[in-house]
Design a protein around this motif. Structure first.
Motif, PDB file in Angstrom:
ATOM      1  N   THR A   1      -9.551   6.344  11.291  1.00 53.11           N
ATOM      2  CA  THR A   1      -8.404   6.537  10.401  1.00 53.11           C
ATOM      3  C   THR A   1      -7.190   7.035  11.188  1.00 53.11           C
ATOM      4  OG1 THR A   1      -9.944   7.110   8.648  1.00 53.11           O
ATOM      5  CG2 THR A   1      -7.642   7.674   8.295  1.00 53.11           C
TER       6      THR A   1
ATOM      7  N   LEU B   1      -5.632   4.233  13.098  1.00 53.15           N
ATOM      8  CA  LEU B   1      -4.917   3.283  12.234  1.00 53.15           C
ATOM      9  C   LEU B   1      -3.580   3.847  11.760  1.00 53.15           C
ATOM     10  CD1 LEU B   1      -7.836   1.829  10.060  1.00 53.15           C
ATOM     11  CD2 LEU B   1      -6.553   0.659  11.861  1.00 53.15           C
ATOM     12  N   ARG B   2      -3.584   5.132  11.453  1.00 50.42           N
ATOM     13  CA  ARG B   2      -2.347   5.749  10.965  1.00 50.42           C
ATOM     14  C   ARG B   2      -1.233   5.668  11.992  1.00 50.42           C
ATOM     15  NH1 ARG B   2      -3.026   8.126   6.072  1.00 50.42           N
ATOM     16  NH2 ARG B   2      -5.056   9.084   5.668  1.00 50.42           N
TER      17      ARG B   2
ATOM     18  N   GLN C   1       1.720   3.072   6.351  1.00 49.22           N
ATOM     19  CA  GLN C   1       0.948   3.481   5.180  1.00 49.22           C
ATOM     20  C   GLN C   1      -0.442   2.863   5.177  1.00 49.22           C
ATOM     21  OE1 GLN C   1       2.444   2.455   1.291  1.00 49.22           O
ATOM     22  NE2 GLN C   1       1.311   4.123   0.351  1.00 49.22           N
ATOM     23  N   ILE C   2      -1.459   3.696   4.979  1.00 52.24           N
ATOM     24  CA  ILE C   2      -2.812   3.160   4.848  1.00 52.24           C
ATOM     25  C   ILE C   2      -3.512   3.814   3.664  1.00 52.24           C
ATOM     26  CG2 ILE C   2      -2.845   3.162   7.377  1.00 52.24           C
ATOM     27  CD1 ILE C   2      -5.406   4.740   7.287  1.00 52.24           C
ATOM     28  N   GLU C   3      -4.469   3.092   3.134  1.00 55.97           N
ATOM     29  CA  GLU C   3      -5.320   3.649   2.082  1.00 55.97           C
ATOM     30  C   GLU C   3      -6.750   3.623   2.593  1.00 55.97           C
ATOM     31  OE1 GLU C   3      -5.299   1.569  -1.702  1.00 55.97           O
ATOM     32  OE2 GLU C   3      -7.277   2.367  -2.194  1.00 55.97           O
TER      33      GLU C   3
ATOM     34  N   ALA D   1     -10.428   0.425   5.382  1.00 57.52           N
ATOM     35  CA  ALA D   1      -9.092   0.904   5.029  1.00 57.52           C
ATOM     36  C   ALA D   1      -8.160  -0.274   4.792  1.00 57.52           C
ATOM     37  CB  ALA D   1      -8.543   1.791   6.137  1.00 57.52           C
TER      38      ALA D   1
ATOM     39  N   LEU E   1      -4.226  -1.600   4.876  1.00 59.23           N
ATOM     40  CA  LEU E   1      -2.996  -1.279   5.598  1.00 59.23           C
ATOM     41  C   LEU E   1      -1.827  -2.012   4.961  1.00 59.23           C
ATOM     42  CD1 LEU E   1      -5.172  -0.418   7.620  1.00 59.23           C
ATOM     43  CD2 LEU E   1      -3.933  -1.612   9.403  1.00 59.23           C
ATOM     44  N   ASP E   2      -0.701  -1.355   4.890  1.00 56.97           N
ATOM     45  CA  ASP E   2       0.519  -2.006   4.422  1.00 56.97           C
ATOM     46  C   ASP E   2       1.213  -2.659   5.615  1.00 56.97           C
ATOM     47  OD1 ASP E   2       2.800  -2.829   3.237  1.00 56.97           O
ATOM     48  OD2 ASP E   2       3.391  -0.862   2.449  1.00 56.97           O
TER      49      ASP E   2
ATOM     50  N   LEU F   1      -1.477  -0.591  -3.158  1.00 60.70           N
ATOM     51  CA  LEU F   1      -1.987   0.326  -2.147  1.00 60.70           C
ATOM     52  C   LEU F   1      -1.704   1.748  -2.606  1.00 60.70           C
ATOM     53  CD1 LEU F   1      -2.890  -0.306   0.984  1.00 60.70           C
ATOM     54  CD2 LEU F   1      -0.829   0.967   1.442  1.00 60.70           C
TER      55      LEU F   1
ATOM     56  N   GLU G   1      -2.427   5.857  -1.564  1.00 61.82           N
ATOM     57  CA  GLU G   1      -3.068   6.942  -0.825  1.00 61.82           C
ATOM     58  C   GLU G   1      -3.949   7.628  -1.847  1.00 61.82           C
ATOM     59  OE1 GLU G   1      -2.561   8.215   2.347  1.00 61.82           O
ATOM     60  OE2 GLU G   1      -1.045   6.791   3.045  1.00 61.82           O
TER      61      GLU G   1
END
Length: 412
Positions: free
Chosen positions: A85, A88-89, A94-96, A103, A105-106, A234, A236
């Motif tokens: 995570t 990825l961030r 933005q990620i969920e 996860a 990803l936007d 998406l 959070e």
DNA sequence: TCTGGGGTCCTAGGACCC
DNA sequence: TCTGGGGTCCTAGGACCC
């Protein structure tokens, strides 16, 4: 556009991180009590080991094929997940985090998405050593479909993009309807009966009202997502869980009430700890017991707004007590609990004799299963709780609504 | 002998209110 | 014997996810 990053055989590959020698060996990870397989590598799948296969049935197969078998180690998996995570961030705004191994990803504002997907894959592999698949598409459901193909068709290098309508047509046409995210056996059967067999059939099915009628709102949302219309944005995820559960099956049959009480107390304190960690207060507690032996279950709820471990344990034990009293009351009053079974001895429902509401349920069930003349129906009887073989499943739940002290008056 | 554990969301239906 | 209309809130249970 969104992307879904999904780890391959996550639990197995977590174990492999520390075992270079397992790189090309089949690996599986087992559930609690080593009951069944919950994660399998590609090599293990190729041996015919199904998801959820009971270990006692596949033990020989595993030994014969030199399969590395692990008991699960969830704290390890959570730790690896957090590292992924973090990586990825750093790559997208933005990620969920959808689950321990996935996860969303936007990708808004990015170009060359497929190339970016490959970059993600390479980065996670290099930084953590975890193989992942990436699915790209205009909605989450389409990302899932893309990922499904990325995992299935190795020639695609672990990345599939459904940016163009042509790609969407091609992939959805080859996808059975029950493989769609959110469609499983129940909804799949209903669609099948309506003549809808592939994801493309479903997307192009014109009668929206019919879908609403058979699959309710969720079905319509999934259909929109297949058409490229975002129904599941998406988000959070809120760190606050709405219910907290701790449950585990016993490794062996349990007859003893004291043993139940002890393990209940352990679960209760685990739940209380987690409750306080998210700074919540529960509205009440409930416990649920099920005997795998005869399929009977019992549950009890207890309203107790608290975040105090002692009170939660007390609440849980009180629930247990009530179940015992309740069961014994049944015996005293001579009320019988009937289970209705079909000819294969599958339980279709449990019913009490002297309760009109239950009788209605019974009638409805009889309607539903379409009793025909000549069907053999077995009716078995049992009553009470005490001395029952409680084998499966003792759950302890904090209730659905958790909140902070400040908000508490609202939910009382 | 031996089949996981932890979640979410939706709906129907009952209870209750005016 | 007849027996409104509209609303809210809650819960159980189903279906699904990983």
């Amino acid at each position: 556009m969104f992307a879904l990053v999904d780890c391959d055989a996550f639990f197995c590959n977590c174990e492999r991180l520390f075992r270079e020698d397992l790189r090309h060996r089949p690996v599986i990870v087992l559930s609690n009590n080593d009951g069944c397989a919950i994660s399998r590598t590609r090599e293990a799948k190729e041996l015919g080991i199904e998801m959820g296969a009971p270990y006692f049935q596949i033990r020989e197969l595993c030994q014969k094929n030199n399969v590395a078998v692990f008991s699960s180690n969830f704290s390890l998996y959570t730790n690896i997940s957090a590292r992924i995570t973090t990586t990825l961030r750093r790559m997208v705004p933005q990620i969920e985090v959808y689950s321990v191994d996935e996860a969303f990803l936007d990708l808004t504002g990015l170009n060359n998405l497929e190339q970016f997907g490959r970059l993600i894959r390479k980065t996670i592999q290099e930084h953590i050593g975890m193989p992942v698949s990436v699915g790209i598409g205009p909605t989450k459901v389409l990302c899932k479909a893309a990922c499904f193909l990325a995992k299935k068709d190795l020639s695609r290098g672990g990345v599939v993009s459904l940016e163009t309508p042509e790609m969407q047509d091609q992939v959805l046409a080859a996808m059975p309807v029950e493989k769609i995210w959110g469609i499983a056996k129940g909804r799949g059967t209903k669609l099948w009966l309506a003549g809808i067999k592939t994801a493309k059939d479903f997307r192009d099915y014109k009668n929206d009202q019919h879908i609403q009628a058979i699959l309710t709102k969720v079905g319509r949302q999934i259909q929109d997502e297949l058409r490229g219309i975002v129904s599941f944005p998406l988000c959070e995820r809120s760190e606050k869980k709405k219910e907290i559960m701790s449950s585990r099956t016993f490794g062996r049959a349990v007859f003893d009430k004291r043993a139940l009480m002890e393990s209940l107390a352990t679960h209760a304190s685990e739940v209380a700890q987690e409750l306080r960690a998210q700074k919540s207060v529960c509205v009440g507690v409930s416990i649920y017991l099920r005997s795998e032996y005869d399929g009977h279950s019992a549950q009890w709820h207890f309203q107790t707004p608290t975040n105090n471990t002692f009170k939660i344990i007390k609440g849980a034990l009180r629930c247990l007590e009530m179940i015992y009293i309740y069961g014994i009351e049944y015996q005293k009053s001579g009320v019988s609990v009937f289970s209705l079974q079909d000819e294969n001895e599958h339980t279709l429902g449990l019913f009490e004799t002297c309760d009109s509401a239950r009788e209605r349920t019974l009638m409805q069930t009889m309607d539903r299963i379409n009793l025909r003349e000549g069907n053999r129906i077995l009716v078995s009887m049992s009553c009470g709780v005490d001395n029952r073989e409680w084998r499966m499943k003792r759950q302890f739940k904090s209730p659905r609504y958790t909140t902070s002290w400040e908000e508490l008056p609202k939910c009382l």
